[in-house]
Motif scaffolding. Structure first.
Motif, mmCIF file in Angstrom:
data_model
loop_
_atom_site.group_PDB
_atom_site.id
_atom_site.type_symbol
_atom_site.label_atom_id
_atom_site.label_comp_id
_atom_site.label_asym_id
_atom_site.label_seq_id
_atom_site.Cartn_x
_atom_site.Cartn_y
_atom_site.Cartn_z
ATOM 1 N N LYS A 208 0.685 -1.504 -0.027
ATOM 2 C CA LYS A 208 -0.165 -0.374 -0.136
ATOM 3 C C LYS A 208 1.634 1.256 -0.040
ATOM 4 C CE LYS A 208 -4.091 -2.048 2.721
ATOM 5 N NZ LYS A 208 -4.552 -2.009 3.686
ATOM 6 N N ASN A 209 1.937 1.114 0.475
ATOM 7 C CA ASN A 209 3.201 2.437 0.519
ATOM 8 C C ASN A 209 4.788 2.042 -0.082
ATOM 9 O OD1 ASN A 209 1.650 4.076 2.913
ATOM 10 N ND2 ASN A 209 1.882 1.844 3.617
ATOM 11 N N SER A 210 3.870 1.292 -1.540
ATOM 12 C CA SER A 210 5.338 1.393 -2.564
ATOM 13 C C SER A 210 6.346 2.308 -2.415
ATOM 14 C CB SER A 210 4.670 0.751 -3.689
ATOM 15 O OG SER A 210 4.057 1.557 -3.867
ATOM 16 N N ARG A 211 6.042 3.314 -2.888
ATOM 17 C CA ARG A 211 7.046 4.610 -2.718
ATOM 18 C C ARG A 211 8.375 4.479 -1.140
ATOM 19 N NH1 ARG A 211 8.356 9.295 -5.365
ATOM 20 N NH2 ARG A 211 8.785 10.783 -3.924
ATOM 21 N N ALA A 212 7.172 4.456 -0.544
ATOM 22 C CA ALA A 212 8.142 4.550 0.982
ATOM 23 C C ALA A 212 8.791 3.165 1.350
ATOM 24 C CB ALA A 212 7.373 4.605 2.114
ATOM 25 N N ALA A 213 8.324 1.304 0.613
ATOM 26 C CA ALA A 213 8.546 0.218 1.107
ATOM 27 C C ALA A 213 10.331 -0.151 0.988
ATOM 28 C CB ALA A 213 7.746 -0.090 0.253
#
Length: 100
Positions: free
Chosen positions: A25-30
């Motif tokens: 859900k938070n792929s940018r911060a993963a």
């Protein structure tokens, strides 16, 4: 999630799925985190995570920047940028016409 694992005895695969959904859900911060799930002394799951500083440095440098790639080698960067802007303006015009 780390605190939750300390309080209750979760199975490792359950915690891994929860972490996977969270990172999805938070792929940018993963990419910023390295997360592992291991068995603790009581047999439950233990979450171990660290921040990746090299990713953080790159994120700061590249934030707000676009990378324009092309297979056209004989254009200058300015010509390539102008062509890109013209294409995006044409695309926007088509989008407006489609709505009308």
């Amino acid at each position: 999630m780390e605190k939750s694992c300390e309080k209750r005895c979760y199975q490792i695969n359950v915690v891994e799925r929860r972490i996977g959904r969270l990172l999805g859900k938070n792929s940018r911060a993963a990419g910023l985190f390295d997360v592992r799930v291991e068995k603790n002394s009581t047999g439950g799951a233990k979450v171990i995570w660290t921040k990746r500083e090299n990713w953080r440095d790159w994120s700061r440098l590249s934030e707000g920047c676009d990378l324009l790639r092309s297979n056209i080698r004989d254009w200058s960067p300015e010509e390539l940028w102008r062509a890109y802007i013209q294409l995006t303006e044409a695309e926007e015009a088509f989008r407006i016409i489609k709505v009308i």
